[in-house]
Design a protein around this motif. Structure first.
Motif, PDB file in Angstrom:
ATOM      1  N   LEU A 186       0.645  -1.286  -0.070  1.00 35.98           N
ATOM      2  CA  LEU A 186       0.201  -0.182  -0.093  1.00 35.98           C
ATOM      3  C   LEU A 186       0.845   1.363  -0.238  1.00 35.98           C
ATOM      4  O   LEU A 186       0.703   2.089  -0.461  1.00 35.98           O
ATOM      5  N   LEU A 187       1.952   1.070   0.590  1.00 33.29           N
ATOM      6  CA  LEU A 187       3.014   2.146   0.907  1.00 33.29           C
ATOM      7  C   LEU A 187       3.413   2.571  -0.942  1.00 33.29           C
ATOM      8  O   LEU A 187       3.421   3.613  -1.213  1.00 33.29           O
ATOM      9  N   SER A 188       3.912   0.869  -1.225  1.00 31.60           N
ATOM     10  CA  SER A 188       4.525   1.457  -2.984  1.00 31.60           C
ATOM     11  C   SER A 188       2.907   1.997  -3.785  1.00 31.60           C
ATOM     12  O   SER A 188       3.894   2.769  -4.822  1.00 31.60           O
ATOM     13  N   GLN A 189       1.787   1.875  -3.672  1.00 35.53           N
ATOM     14  CA  GLN A 189       0.463   2.294  -4.381  1.00 35.53           C
ATOM     15  C   GLN A 189       1.124   3.367  -4.154  1.00 35.53           C
ATOM     16  O   GLN A 189       0.526   4.671  -5.161  1.00 35.53           O
ATOM     17  N   ALA A 190       1.179   4.135  -2.647  1.00 35.56           N
ATOM     18  CA  ALA A 190       1.176   5.760  -2.910  1.00 35.56           C
ATOM     19  C   ALA A 190       2.358   6.356  -3.151  1.00 35.56           C
ATOM     20  O   ALA A 190       2.847   7.932  -3.146  1.00 35.56           O
ATOM     21  N   GLY A 191       3.281   5.960  -3.649  1.00 33.21           N
ATOM     22  CA  GLY A 191       4.986   6.580  -4.238  1.00 33.21           C
ATOM     23  C   GLY A 191       6.059   5.826  -3.475  1.00 33.21           C
ATOM     24  O   GLY A 191       6.875   6.604  -2.931  1.00 33.21           O
ATOM     25  N   VAL A 192       5.975   5.566  -2.482  1.00 34.89           N
ATOM     26  CA  VAL A 192       6.478   5.847  -0.812  1.00 34.89           C
ATOM     27  C   VAL A 192       7.041   4.859  -1.553  1.00 34.89           C
ATOM     28  O   VAL A 192       7.440   3.621  -1.698  1.00 34.89           O
ATOM     29  N   ILE A 193       8.978   5.532  -0.544  1.00 41.28           N
ATOM     30  CA  ILE A 193       9.882   4.466  -1.622  1.00 41.28           C
ATOM     31  C   ILE A 193      10.418   3.469   0.382  1.00 41.28           C
ATOM     32  O   ILE A 193      10.421   4.522   1.156  1.00 41.28           O
ATOM     33  N   ARG A 194       9.933   2.346   0.054  1.00 36.12           N
ATOM     34  CA  ARG A 194      10.166   2.001   1.567  1.00 36.12           C
ATOM     35  C   ARG A 194      11.420   1.235   1.775  1.00 36.12           C
ATOM     36  O   ARG A 194      12.057   0.817   1.065  1.00 36.12           O
ATOM     37  N   ALA A 195      12.259   1.810   3.436  1.00 35.60           N
ATOM     38  CA  ALA A 195      13.462   1.289   3.213  1.00 35.60           C
ATOM     39  C   ALA A 195      13.446   0.107   4.817  1.00 35.60           C
ATOM     40  O   ALA A 195      12.794   0.135   4.936  1.00 35.60           O
ATOM     41  N   ASP A 196      13.736  -0.720   4.303  1.00 37.68           N
ATOM     42  CA  ASP A 196      14.274  -2.238   5.455  1.00 37.68           C
ATOM     43  C   ASP A 196      14.934  -1.432   6.434  1.00 37.68           C
ATOM     44  O   ASP A 196      14.968  -2.385   7.412  1.00 37.68           O
ATOM     45  N   THR A 197      16.102  -0.646   6.298  1.00 33.88           N
ATOM     46  CA  THR A 197      16.722  -0.547   7.380  1.00 33.88           C
ATOM     47  C   THR A 197      17.200   1.202   7.934  1.00 33.88           C
ATOM     48  O   THR A 197      16.648   1.588   6.663  1.00 33.88           O
ATOM     49  N   VAL A 198      17.430   1.657   8.760  1.00 31.73           N
ATOM     50  CA  VAL A 198      17.850   3.112   9.288  1.00 31.73           C
ATOM     51  C   VAL A 198      19.268   3.054   8.291  1.00 31.73           C
ATOM     52  O   VAL A 198      19.170   4.168   6.983  1.00 31.73           O
ATOM     53  N   THR A 199      20.409   2.411   8.147  1.00 29.74           N
ATOM     54  CA  THR A 199      20.974   2.554   7.073  1.00 29.74           C
ATOM     55  C   THR A 199      20.468   3.160   5.854  1.00 29.74           C
ATOM     56  O   THR A 199      21.077   3.840   4.878  1.00 29.74           O
ATOM     57  N   GLU A 200      19.897   1.584   5.164  1.00 25.89           N
ATOM     58  CA  GLU A 200      19.164   1.935   4.557  1.00 25.89           C
ATOM     59  C   GLU A 200      18.218   3.323   3.235  1.00 25.89           C
ATOM     60  O   GLU A 200      18.305   4.103   3.386  1.00 25.89           O
ATOM     61  N   LEU A 201      18.098   3.676   4.662  1.00 24.63           N
ATOM     62  CA  LEU A 201      16.837   5.641   4.727  1.00 24.63           C
ATOM     63  C   LEU A 201      17.730   6.165   4.518  1.00 24.63           C
ATOM     64  O   LEU A 201      17.930   7.012   3.691  1.00 24.63           O
ATOM     65  N   VAL A 202      19.260   6.322   5.384  1.00 23.35           N
ATOM     66  CA  VAL A 202      20.149   7.512   4.616  1.00 23.35           C
ATOM     67  C   VAL A 202      20.734   7.075   2.956  1.00 23.35           C
ATOM     68  O   VAL A 202      20.755   8.105   2.608  1.00 23.35           O
TER      69      VAL A 202
END
Length: 964
Positions: free
Chosen positions: A474-490
């Protein structure tokens, strides 16, 4: 008329709202205890406003007026008040009337409405908010229209009605304007309401992040302690406004702390205070909140702990904190917060426990955890990323990530939004806001507590029952980029804030290590990218070789992004040299600055100074370049050139409005000028960031063209509503709802053009033969017992039975293998054309809303969790994406030489199911299983529907803040 005593106080009408100026107020029903408040309120209204309300001089209210305006039955006569600090600042009331304008009761569906707003509070958007709430109350009580008499000179009130978005009529009678408003929500009224919500919530955040004056409550006279640390950070950060130290324990003769005025109470400060940082023990916070409220403080950042994270008593203390703050019109960040940072040069606010604030940059960062906030700040600072704003909200009892999405959507200083969330209080609203913000700037989310099934301590939010994989879809449908970890977020934030978006998935790889190039190539394939053959520059390559190779790759029209791999090069004497990182960084930046705008990342191994040199930006405003248009990749402009926005097109076929899933039109973003190049210590991390950017860019291109919810002429919406009303009315009250029988299921689905193949019961072999004869051979014999339903792998299904003998044989085998007919509940069904077995489901989650799911039928798909999900209503574009997004989708399109199935019919079925559950919120679950999709057409072989009283829809009602 029904006596008032017969109607209980409607507590669910109470609501906290954010006003146009960012302050808060409370809306509640007026009661018989409000007589003194009403009189006091009326005394503070100007003579002009009284004249506009009563069409004549009306200096004071009589006892009869006071009685009438405070005694309501909450059905035919309703009054609402807006309060700030417990006192009335505005009122609205309606009286149900008949066609002659006389007092009436149901079924009369029109009411006369009148407003009065205290002059000191006019212009804050109070009347607009009141209209939303009184309209919702009226609809609940069966009123469909409002009538209002307004003097022609009362332009403010005429504008309130005109701008509401409701269908309206106007005419002049006896020197006044008569307005009639149809209260049925429209696309325009919903858009107006959400636009006001966005502006109000964004303004409330702006007041917290851009104060002109700050008071640190709890700053001690000796060094140490949370309050003193925040005061020191405010001053060291160069805050441009006024700062005050406040502590009740300060001696009367102490006038300054760290060079700023020191006082015992805010009452001693002679100037306005915009923001208070509260760092006192939890038991003292109520007194501090009252002190701030009386002084007119606009917002609080509560660092104090001891709230909901500490147990039930703390949870109640947290609720009271929010109630108390909102009663004064203040919003709250926290409690248990780490603080806020705003790096804008006009503010330079470091009201946090971070001693070293980040440099100014283009990333907005929100986190619900102080520890994660510290880690994210450190990681971003270490890698040279700057922030526009930082918020660590702790228990986020009031201000949440949704509020900051509203703010960042229009914030010119923020290009990328990063959020670390442990709970999502309003998933419907979050996905709507994320989709709208994502259409103009990337939104990256890392979510903790994904698998716990409960909210973290301190977070008082609804708990969703849907699994994390569904939330991710559902986040992907809204265009949100999902990061699995805090490192990936950075990692993702670093790339998105410094590089343009890629026009496609083609990645060039170049570097001085063949092995590192091959690792990068493999990583690209893992991420679904299309890597070009790696270019090995050999270990003898110098910085100028990198410059030439990078410029050539960027100029290649078949390349959309470049990964540069670098290891220390070997000198003539055989020793490694790693000290030329700055020289290599300069060469790479020079190549990127004179080439077409495409993302460039560097994977490096032990090259001294390279990462630091690459992070040294030569600009403070890197944009994200072009996004390919719907017709294909847009030409890549040279960095620094003007960008041409992508064109968009739309099909002119008849369609309904796309509803809350429709994204805002994609906005253009500035083309980046020479700046940072993100560096990563591992190929997998760099490529993962590129893959996320590619997926987001593709979503942006698709978001430029809105999908449609098609109209189907054979849908009988009113007929389906009648069926639902009849079935719910006949069922015994049960909050879990009622499951429909086969006949009722077929009738309801048939109203939406969904045909279910009939089945006939077969309690014995003779009945099975009779059923087969009625349906026509060949037939299928299958069990429908709950423990065997849809479990062909257990042997409960016999197919292609061509005659009576085969039916009897299959029946005997079935009962011998699995048990008595009474336990198996066998049925007979005519065979459908062969095809691919699929499953279509829709469920209502109390937090996320209606979710449509699709996958292939069978144990393997269930075991692998190979289901795709979309929020309802689903558009034609989303339906096509839905069936293509499962891993087993190739089976639908002719895998290994098999015939492709009728995906057009399947997409239509998905759209019809979406329409069904969207039109009728009483339908809490639908399951079509199996749906056999053949080369031409499809067959629904099994279906189940469950009905329940419709859940409330906070996202469609009037604006209100969450209540805890």
């Amino acid at each position: 008329m029904t006596p008032p005593s017969q109607h209980a106080y409607p507590a669910h009408w109470e609501a906290d709202v954010v006003l146009r100026d960012g302050g808060t107020a409370r809306v509640r029903p007026i009661t018989t205890d409000d007589a003194e408040r009403l009189v006091s309120f009326y005394e503070q209204v100007s003579d002009e406003s009284k004249y506009y309300r009563f069409f004549a001089p009306y200096p004071r209210l009589s006892d009869k007026d006071v009685y009438r305006f405070t005694h309501h039955d909450y059905v035919d006569r309703v009054g609402l008040a807006v309060t700030v600090g417990g006192e009335f600042v505005a009122t609205v009331r309606y009286d149900r009337i008949d066609a002659r304008g006389m007092p009436a009761s149901a079924p009369a569906d029109e009411a006369e409405v009148a407003f009065l707003v205290q002059d000191a509070h006019q212009g804050r958007g109070i009347a607009s908010a009141l209209l939303e709430h009184i309209a919702a109350v009226a609809r609940e009580r069966g009123i469909r229209r409002f009538a209002a008499e307004v003097l022609p000179a009362n332009n403010k009130m005429i504008k309130v009605f005109r701008d509401a978005g409701f269908t309206q009529k106007r005419n002049f009678e006896d020197g006044s304007v008569r307005l009639v408003l149809d209260l049925e929500p429209t696309a325009e009224s919903l858009a107006v309401q959400r636009g006001r919500e966005q502006r109000a919530e964004a303004r409330s955040v702006q007041r917290l992040l851009g104060p002109s004056s700050v008071a640190v409550v709890g700053a001690g006279r000796t060094a140490g302690g949370v309050g003193r640390a925040v005061l020191r950070n405010l001053l060291d950060g160069g805050f441009t406004g006024r700062v005050y130290a406040v502590n009740l324990a300060l001696p009367p003769d102490l006038a300054e702390i760290d060079g700023v005025p020191a006082v015992r109470s805010l009452a001693e400060i002679r100037e306005p205070v915009d923001l208070a940082i509260v760092a006192v023990p939890a038991e003292r916070v109520p007194d501090v909140v009252a002190d701030c409220g009386e002084h007119g403080v606009q917002g609080l950042v509560v660092l104090s702990a001891g709230y909901a994270e500490s147990g039930p008593a703390g949870r109640e203390r947290q609720r009271e904190l929010v109630r108390q703050a909102r009663s004064y019109g203040m919003r709250v960040i926290g409690p248990n917060a780490f603080g806020v940072i705003n790096t804008a040069p006009t503010v330079r606010l470091n009201a946090s426990l971070a001693p070293e604030p980040p440099d100014r940059g283009r990333i907005g960062l929100f986190t619900q955890s102080g520890a994660i906030g510290i880690a994210l700040l450190a990681g971003l600072v270490r890698r040279g990323a700057g922030l526009s704003t930082f918020i660590s909200a702790g228990n986020r009892a009031d201000v949440s990530g949704n509020d900051f999405l509203q703010y960042w959507h229009d914030d010119p200083d923020t290009d990328v939004v990063l959020l670390y969330l442990e709970s999502i209080g309003n998933p419907r609203k979050f996905t709507r806001l994320a989709r709208r913000t994502g259409a103009v700037k990337p939104v990256v989310v890392a979510k903790g507590a994904r698998h716990s099934g409960s909210a973290p301590p301190g977070h008082a939010v609804p708990v969703t029952r849907i699994p994390d994989a569904t939330v991710s879809a559902l986040l992907s449908q809204a265009g949100v980029i999902r990061a699995d970890t805090v490192t990936e977020l950075v990692d993702a934030g670093l790339l998105l804030s410094t590089q343009p978006l890629p026009a496609g998935p083609h990645v060039a790889i170049l570097g001085n290590s063949e092995s590192l190039g091959l690792l990068t190539y493999d990583a690209c394939l893992t991420e679904g990218l299309r890597p070009l053959p790696p270019l090995d520059l050999t270990t003898s390559a110098r910085p100028e070789d990198f410059r030439t190779a990078l410029a050539t790759a960027l100029a290649d029209p078949g390349c959309d992004a470049v990964v540069v791999t670098a290891i220390p090069w070997v000198g003539e004497n055989g020793t490694t040299e790693s000290g030329d990182g700055e020289v290599l960084a300069t060469a790479l930046r020079d190549a990127a600055s004179t080439s077409p705008a495409k993302p460039v990342v560097v994977v490096h191994v032990e090259i001294g100074g390279l990462a630091k040199a690459l992070s040294a930006a030569t600009t403070t405003a890197p944009g994200r370049g072009p996004v390919s248009g719907p017709g294909g990749p847009a030409p890549a402009p040279v960095r620094g050139s003007a960008e041409v926005p992508p064109a968009s097109s739309a099909d002119g076929a008849a369609a309904r409005a796309t509803g809350p899933n429709a994204p805002a039109p994609a906005a253009t973003t500035p083309t980046p000028t020479p700046g940072q190049i993100p560096a990563y210590p591992a190929a997998e991390r760099a490529v993962r960031a590129i893959g996320q950017a590619v997926s987001y860019a593709q979503w942006r291109r698709q978001a430029a063209e809105l999908g449609k919810v098609p109209e189907y002429d054979d849908i009988d919406e009113s007929g389906a509503a009648g069926v639902i009303e009849r079935l719910l009315g006949a069922a015994s009250p049960d909050p879990r709802g009622v499951g429909l029988g086969d006949d009722d299921t077929r009738e309801l689905l048939g109203r939406y053009g969904i045909a279910v193949r009939p089945t006939l019961p077969a309690p014995g072999a003779d009945r099975a033969v009779e059923a087969a004869a009625r349906l026509g051979y060949p037939v299928a014999l299958k069990t429908t017992a709950p423990h065997l339903r849809h479990r062909a792998d257990l042997g409960g299904v016999r197919l292609d039975l061509a005659d009576e003998a085969q039916v009897r044989t299959a029946y005997r085998e079935l009962t011998d293998l699995l048990g008595a007919p009474a336990d198996l509940l066998p049925v007979v069904q005519a065979m459908a054309p062969r095809g691919v077995d699929t499953v279509v489901r829709a469920v209502i989650d109390p937090a996320a809303g209606a979710v449509l799911s699709f996958g292939l039928a069978g144990v393997a798909s269930e075991l692998l969790g190979d289901l795709a999900h979309r929020l309802v209503p689903v558009t034609d574009r989303e339906a096509a994406e839905l069936l293509r997004s499962i891993r087993t989708a190739p089976l639908l399109f002719g895998w290994r030489g098999s015939a492709p199935v009728d995906t057009t019919a399947l997409e239509e079925l998905l759209l019809r199911v979406s329409r069904l559950v969207d039109d009728h919120p009483e339908i809490v679950s639908v399951a079509l299983e199996p749906v056999v999709v053949a080369a031409r057409g499809l067959s629904v072989l099994g279906a189940s529907v469950r009905l329940a009283p419709p859940p409330s829809r906070d996202d469609l009602g009037p604006r209100r803040l969450p209540s805890y």
